[in-house]
Write an enzyme that holds these catalytic residues in place. Structure first.
Site, PDB file in Angstrom:
ATOM      1  CG  HIS A 126      -2.121  -0.956   0.993  1.00 28.10           C
ATOM      2  ND1 HIS A 126      -3.113  -0.693   0.075  1.00 28.10           N
ATOM      3  CD2 HIS A 126      -2.431  -2.148   1.543  1.00 28.10           C
ATOM      4  CE1 HIS A 126      -3.988  -1.692   0.085  1.00 28.10           C
ATOM      5  NE2 HIS A 126      -3.593  -2.590   0.960  1.00 28.10           N
TER       6      HIS A 126
ATOM      7  CG  ASP B 201      -2.412   4.950  -2.587  1.00 27.15           C
ATOM      8  OD1 ASP B 201      -3.314   4.726  -1.770  1.00 27.15           O
ATOM      9  OD2 ASP B 201      -1.577   4.097  -2.946  1.00 27.15           O
TER      10      ASP B 201
HETATM   11  C1  LIG Z   1      -9.882   2.294  -0.883  1.00 26.02           C
HETATM   12  C2  LIG Z   1      -9.409   2.575   0.549  1.00 26.02           C
HETATM   13  C3  LIG Z   1      -8.029   3.207   0.574  1.00 26.02           C
HETATM   14  C4  LIG Z   1      -6.946   2.240   0.107  1.00 26.02           C
HETATM   15  C5  LIG Z   1      -5.683   2.988  -0.214  1.00 26.02           C
HETATM   16  C6  LIG Z   1      -4.464   2.212   0.207  1.00 26.02           C
HETATM   17  C7  LIG Z   1      -3.753   2.997   1.279  1.00 26.02           C
HETATM   18  C8  LIG Z   1      -3.573   1.960  -0.955  1.00 26.02           C
HETATM   19  O1  LIG Z   1      -2.392   2.127  -0.926  1.00 26.02           O
HETATM   20  S1  LIG Z   1      -4.350   1.453  -2.424  1.00 26.02           S
HETATM   21  C9  LIG Z   1      -3.018   0.992  -3.474  1.00 26.02           C
HETATM   22  C10 LIG Z   1      -2.851  -0.490  -3.445  1.00 26.02           C
HETATM   23  N1  LIG Z   1      -1.823  -0.956  -4.355  1.00 26.02           N
HETATM   24  C11 LIG Z   1      -1.994  -0.941  -5.706  1.00 26.02           C
HETATM   25  O2  LIG Z   1      -2.998  -0.520  -6.234  1.00 26.02           O
HETATM   26  C12 LIG Z   1      -0.826  -1.498  -6.521  1.00 26.02           C
HETATM   27  C13 LIG Z   1      -1.292  -2.526  -7.572  1.00 26.02           C
HETATM   28  N2  LIG Z   1      -2.225  -3.460  -7.041  1.00 26.02           N
HETATM   29  C14 LIG Z   1      -1.837  -4.475  -6.212  1.00 26.02           C
HETATM   30  O3  LIG Z   1      -0.700  -4.619  -5.813  1.00 26.02           O
HETATM   31  C15 LIG Z   1      -2.949  -5.410  -5.751  1.00 26.02           C
HETATM   32  O4  LIG Z   1      -4.078  -5.198  -6.536  1.00 26.02           O
HETATM   33  C16 LIG Z   1      -3.336  -5.205  -4.267  1.00 26.02           C
HETATM   34  C17 LIG Z   1      -2.163  -5.570  -3.376  1.00 26.02           C
HETATM   35  C18 LIG Z   1      -3.755  -3.766  -4.030  1.00 26.02           C
HETATM   36  C19 LIG Z   1      -4.512  -6.111  -3.966  1.00 26.02           C
HETATM   37  O5  LIG Z   1      -4.111  -7.450  -4.185  1.00 26.02           O
HETATM   38  P1  LIG Z   1      -5.226  -8.517  -4.524  1.00 26.02           P
HETATM   39  O6  LIG Z   1      -4.614  -9.856  -4.293  1.00 26.02           O
HETATM   40  O7  LIG Z   1      -6.480  -8.189  -3.837  1.00 26.02           O
HETATM   41  O8  LIG Z   1      -5.514  -8.262  -6.074  1.00 26.02           O
HETATM   42  P2  LIG Z   1      -4.583  -8.531  -7.343  1.00 26.02           P
HETATM   43  O9  LIG Z   1      -3.439  -9.421  -6.997  1.00 26.02           O
HETATM   44  O10 LIG Z   1      -4.293  -7.218  -7.994  1.00 26.02           O
HETATM   45  O11 LIG Z   1      -5.541  -9.379  -8.318  1.00 26.02           O
HETATM   46  C20 LIG Z   1      -6.805  -8.880  -8.647  1.00 26.02           C
HETATM   47  C21 LIG Z   1      -7.683 -10.108  -8.602  1.00 26.02           C
HETATM   48  O12 LIG Z   1      -9.009  -9.689  -8.879  1.00 26.02           O
HETATM   49  C22 LIG Z   1      -9.463 -10.345 -10.034  1.00 26.02           C
HETATM   50  N3  LIG Z   1     -10.349  -9.423 -10.751  1.00 26.02           N
HETATM   51  C23 LIG Z   1     -10.145  -8.103 -11.020  1.00 26.02           C
HETATM   52  N4  LIG Z   1     -11.150  -7.587 -11.709  1.00 26.02           N
HETATM   53  C24 LIG Z   1     -12.021  -8.640 -11.912  1.00 26.02           C
HETATM   54  C25 LIG Z   1     -13.267  -8.764 -12.595  1.00 26.02           C
HETATM   55  N5  LIG Z   1     -13.842  -7.708 -13.186  1.00 26.02           N
HETATM   56  N6  LIG Z   1     -13.868  -9.979 -12.602  1.00 26.02           N
HETATM   57  C26 LIG Z   1     -13.299 -11.045 -11.998  1.00 26.02           C
HETATM   58  N7  LIG Z   1     -12.118 -10.998 -11.326  1.00 26.02           N
HETATM   59  C27 LIG Z   1     -11.504  -9.798 -11.295  1.00 26.02           C
HETATM   60  C28 LIG Z   1      -8.222 -10.679 -10.818  1.00 26.02           C
HETATM   61  O13 LIG Z   1      -8.458 -11.698 -11.753  1.00 26.02           O
HETATM   62  C29 LIG Z   1      -7.296 -11.096  -9.714  1.00 26.02           C
HETATM   63  O14 LIG Z   1      -7.648 -12.393  -9.294  1.00 26.02           O
HETATM   64  P3  LIG Z   1      -6.493 -13.399  -8.737  1.00 26.02           P
HETATM   65  O15 LIG Z   1      -6.005 -12.780  -7.464  1.00 26.02           O
HETATM   66  O16 LIG Z   1      -7.214 -14.698  -8.553  1.00 26.02           O
HETATM   67  O17 LIG Z   1      -5.433 -13.455  -9.791  1.00 26.02           O
HETATM   68  C30 LIG Z   1      -9.540   1.283   1.416  1.00 26.02           C
HETATM   69  C31 LIG Z   1      -8.932   1.493   2.807  1.00 26.02           C
HETATM   70  C32 LIG Z   1      -9.754   0.605   3.767  1.00 26.02           C
HETATM   71  C33 LIG Z   1     -10.662  -0.210   2.842  1.00 26.02           C
HETATM   72  C34 LIG Z   1     -11.945  -0.782   3.477  1.00 26.02           C
HETATM   73  C35 LIG Z   1     -11.603  -1.758   4.641  1.00 26.02           C
HETATM   74  O18 LIG Z   1     -10.595  -2.708   4.252  1.00 26.02           O
HETATM   75  C36 LIG Z   1     -12.865  -2.425   5.183  1.00 26.02           C
HETATM   76  C37 LIG Z   1     -13.758  -3.078   4.121  1.00 26.02           C
HETATM   77  C38 LIG Z   1     -13.115  -4.411   3.670  1.00 26.02           C
HETATM   78  C39 LIG Z   1     -14.044  -5.148   2.611  1.00 26.02           C
HETATM   79  O19 LIG Z   1     -13.415  -6.333   2.181  1.00 26.02           O
HETATM   80  C40 LIG Z   1     -14.199  -4.189   1.384  1.00 26.02           C
HETATM   81  C41 LIG Z   1     -14.834  -2.892   1.827  1.00 26.02           C
HETATM   82  C42 LIG Z   1     -14.049  -2.116   2.928  1.00 26.02           C
HETATM   83  C43 LIG Z   1     -14.966  -1.018   3.399  1.00 26.02           C
HETATM   84  C44 LIG Z   1     -12.708  -1.570   2.360  1.00 26.02           C
HETATM   85  C45 LIG Z   1     -12.958  -0.618   1.158  1.00 26.02           C
HETATM   86  C46 LIG Z   1     -11.670   0.018   0.628  1.00 26.02           C
HETATM   87  O20 LIG Z   1     -10.832  -0.976   0.074  1.00 26.02           O
HETATM   88  C47 LIG Z   1     -10.967   0.789   1.730  1.00 26.02           C
HETATM   89  C48 LIG Z   1     -11.805   1.964   2.161  1.00 26.02           C
END
Ligand SMILES: C[C@H](CCC[C@H](C)C(=O)SCCNC(=O)CCNC(=O)[C@H](O)C(C)(C)COP(=O)(O)OP(=O)(O)OC[C@H]1O[C@@H](n2cnc3c(N)ncnc32)[C@H](O)[C@@H]1OP(=O)(O)O)[C@H]1CC[C@H]2[C@@H]3[C@H](O)C[C@@H]4C[C@H](O)CC[C@]4(C)[C@H]3C[C@H](O)[C@]12C
Length: 383
Positions: A123, A153
């Protein structure tokens, strides 16, 4: 608007990619956000202004095929996943650029597409740490601290990626070709810190964290609490502005140590703090407003939009849901951004309309819907 006619497909991500998409939408691009289906319980994109939402299951082959067709008709794809995810879905750059050589394929990640951490979760604070910038942030004798998730971010991520996309769009007007943008937040925020690197030999940063000119070491670059529990921000760096600060505080510079006497900075800070504590924020504004002392009120989110200066420039806007947020920046004189004033889209709200626009037939849409590859959600009428 400057980006009118640019078609963007944004794959739903957490925070950086949504800001990138919102910037493009604010400046006129047609941004389609592809949300996951089955949909997540909570729409996490709070930066959905000006976007439309299509809910699509990319993990199903027909779903990936839908995205490929969308990208054949799009100018930009923004993907927010860790390295390798798109390739696993059969949607990597080789595939999509083969089908649409004009596509600008923006990959917004924390660590970039290569390197030891490329496949690691992370993050903002992690990227800020790896960039070296976090080591410079924090007061003397305190741990480094990340300023919310603004720097990696958003500044080094969403904004930097938007710049890369607009640069690539401009280049394409000459070459006719798209390309891949590897937007790493570590590198984006490091790039933003170029000033810190380039000013190393100016003597601005050669003291420990929190004891330098701009990192809370100097008494004339600091915040101070006022009698009513608010704060004033002081940025009187140049001698001529510092002189006005001293005057406004009712002090005589002839009786004070030199402005750059480092060893006297802690004592000077205490002196300034005791003086600022004697008047309210409004009283200090009446003393410093209109001077070059570089002293301004620290405004809260409750009063920032109504502050006279920000009001005069309409720096903040209110949408038709009465939600206040910053107006897009920068202000272009002839083709300014015209942000949407409508509420953010529900997940899947525009699935059908978008697919029709991109050339899908009603029959195809019906089949995709019956196979649960797409989701259509009509907002419930306010009864
Ligand atoms: C939004 C609030 C603030 C967050 C900001 C935070 C401080 C950051 O820094 S965000 C920056 C994160 N990093 C990146 O973006 C860099 C690139 N991305 C990644 O490294 C990764 O995506 C990851 C580490 C961020 C996440 O990893 P993850 O394993 O989840 O995902 P990926 O490996 O990327 O793979 C994606 C998988 O998804 C599949 N996919 C994608 N799209 C589709 C689709 N359309 N259909 C089907 N499948 C899809 C894809 O195929 C991949 O699948 P596989 O893994 O099988 O390969 C947030 C701050 C607090 C949060 C809230 C809190 O956590 C409580 C709740 C929790 C609840 O679960 C959700 C709601 C919350 C209210 C939650 C809401 C927000 O997130 C917050 C407010």
């Amino acid at each position: 608007m400057a980006l009118r006619g640019v078609r963007v497909v944004e794959l739903a991500g957490l925070a950086p990619a949504p800001l990138c998409g919102m910037i493009l939408a604010d400046f006129g691009a047609q941004v389609v956000r592809v949300d996951r289906t089955p949909r997540s319980a909570v729409a996490t994109d709070v930066q959905g202004r000006g976007k439309r939402s299509l809910a699509l299951d990319l993990k199903r082959a027909p779903g990936a095929a839908v995205l490929r067709r969308l990208c054949c008709g799009a100018d930009v794809l923004i993907e927010p996943f860790r390295h390798g995810v798109m390739e696993k879905l059969g949607l990597g750059p080789e595939v999509l650029l083969q089908e649409n050589p004009r596509l600008i394929y923006a990959r917004l990640t924390g660590f970039g597409q290569t390197g030891k951490y490329a496949k690691s979760a992370g993050h903002d604070i992690n990227y800020l740490a790896l960039s070296g910038v976090l080591s410079k942030l924090g007061r003397k004798n305190e741990n480094p601290y990340a300023p919310i998730n603004l720097l990696a971010d958003f500044a080094g991520g969403g904004v930097m990626c938007a710049m890369g996309i607009i640069t690539a769009l401009y280049e394409r007007t000459k070459s006719g070709k798209g390309q891949v943008i590897d937007a790493s937040m570590v590198e984006g925020v490091a790039y933003l810190s170029s000033f810190l690197w380039k000013s190393q030999n100016l003597g601005l940063w050669n003291r420990p964290r929190g004891e330098n000119l701009l990192d809370s070491g100097a008494p004339f670059y600091e915040t101070y609490k006022t009698a009513d529990g608010k704060f004033m921000a002081v940025g009187a760096i140049e001698p001529q502005f510092y002189e006005q600060l001293i005057k406004g505080l009712g002090l005589d510079s002839d009786k004070l140590p030199g402005q750059l006497s480092f060893s006297d900075w802690p004592e000077m800070k205490k002196k300034f703090a005791s003086i600022f504590a004697q008047k309210t924020q409004a009283e200090w504004c009446s003393i410093f407003d209109g001077t070059d002392a570089c002293v301004t009120p620290v405004l809260s989110f409750d009063d920032v939009a109504s502050h006279q200066h920000n009001k005069q420039r309409s720096s903040f806007i209110k949408n038709d849901q009465e939600e206040t947020s910053p107006r897009p920046a920068p202000l272009l004189s002839r083709t300014p951004a015209v942000p949407s004033f409508e509420r953010d889209p529900f997940i899947g709200e525009h699935t059908e309309e978008i697919l029709l626009e991109y050339g899908f037939t009603k029959q195809e849409i019906t089949e995709l819907y019956s196979e649960k590859v797409i989701e259509v959600s009509k907002p419930k009428a306010n009864l």
